[in-house]
Design a protein around this motif. Structure first.
Motif, short mmCIF file in Angstrom:
data_model
loop_
_atom_site.label_atom_id
_atom_site.label_comp_id
_atom_site.label_asym_id
_atom_site.label_seq_id
_atom_site.Cartn_x
_atom_site.Cartn_y
_atom_site.Cartn_z
N UNK A 177 0.80 -1.23 0.00
CA UNK A 177 0.00 0.00 0.00
C UNK A 177 0.83 1.28 0.00
N UNK A 178 2.10 1.21 0.41
CA UNK A 178 2.88 2.42 0.66
C UNK A 178 4.14 2.48 -0.19
N UNK A 179 4.57 3.70 -0.43
CA UNK A 179 5.85 3.91 -1.08
C UNK A 179 6.96 3.65 -0.05
N UNK A 180 8.12 3.27 -0.52
CA UNK A 180 9.23 2.99 0.40
C UNK A 180 9.59 4.23 1.22
N UNK A 181 9.40 5.42 0.64
CA UNK A 181 9.69 6.66 1.38
C UNK A 181 8.78 6.81 2.61
N UNK A 182 7.55 6.39 2.47
CA UNK A 182 6.62 6.47 3.61
C UNK A 182 7.06 5.52 4.71
N UNK A 183 7.44 4.31 4.34
CA UNK A 183 7.92 3.33 5.33
C UNK A 183 9.17 3.86 6.02
N UNK A 184 10.07 4.44 5.25
CA UNK A 184 11.30 5.00 5.83
C UNK A 184 11.01 6.20 6.72
#
Length: 168
Positions: A153-160
Motif C-alpha cells: 500500500x505504501x511507497x518505500x519513502x513512507x515506510x522509511x
C-alpha cells in the motif's frame, strides 16, 4: 455482479469519504497511520487510525491498542456477504484462506492508490504522509497481512519516514 465486484464498487464510492472523515477530525496531532482491521475469519472491516505525538513511536505492530476507529457499514456487511457465500473454511489456516487475504489486499490497494489527492490536501496532508495497512485484530495471518499490506500500500519513502521495519 460478484460479491467482490460489489465490494470494489463500494470502496470506489465510499472510501474517499471514510478517509476524509478521519483526516477532518479536529486534533492537535496529525494522523500518521490508517489501518483496515478484520477478524481472523474476515467477518467485516473497521478502520483504525493513530496520531503522530511526541510519545508515539509509530508502532503499527500495536494497532490493537489504538483508541481511534470508525465503523463504516459498507466495510462490514459487504465483506460478511462475501465470507458467507464462500466455501473456504475461515476458521483454519489454509492456502485458500491466504489467497482470499491476498485478494482483499489487492482490492484495498487498488482503491487506496486511487484516492484523490484532494482528499488529503484539503486537510494539509499528502497521500504519502499516511501509512496504510490491513491486518487482523487477532488470528493466524495477523503479522503476514500487516507486513505484506504495508509493503503493497505504501511507497518505500513512507515506510522509511516512519522508520517502519517490516523484516520477516
Amino acid at each position: 455482479m460478484s460479491s467482490f465486484d460489489i465490494f470494489s464498487q463500494e470502496l470506489a464510492e465510499q472510501l474517499p469519504a471514510v478517509i476524509e472523515e478521519i483526516l477532518s477530525i479536529p486534533s492537535e496531532n496529525r494522523v500518521y497511520s490508517i489501518a483496515f482491521v478484520t477478524t481472523d475469519d474476515f467477518y467485516g472491516f473497521y478502520v483504525s487510525f493513530d496520531y503522530d505525538t511526541v510519545d508515539n513511536p509509530h508502532n503499527i505492530w500495536e494497532h490493537f491498542e489504538w483508541k481511534h476507529a470508525i465503523y463504516p457499514s459498507f466495510l462490514y456487511q459487504t465483506l460478511v456477504d462475501i465470507v458467507e457465500g464462500s466455501t473456504i473454511d475461515f476458521t483454519r489456516t489454509s492456502d485458500e484462506k491466504w489467497a482470499f487475504a491476498e485478494q482483499l489486499m489487492m482490492l484495498l490497494n487498488k482503491h487506496i492508490q486511487a484516492l484523490p489527492h484532494e482528499v488529503f490536501e484539503k486537510y494539509g496532508y499528502q497521500k504519502e504522509d499516511i501509512l496504510f495497512f490491513t491486518t487482523m485484530s487477532d488470528g493466524d495471518y495477523m503479522d503476514e497481512l500487516l507486513t505484506e499490506s504495508a509493503k503493497l500500500f505504501n511507497q518505500s519513502e513512507t515506510l522509511e519516514k516512519y522508520q517502519i521495519s517490516l523484516e520477516d
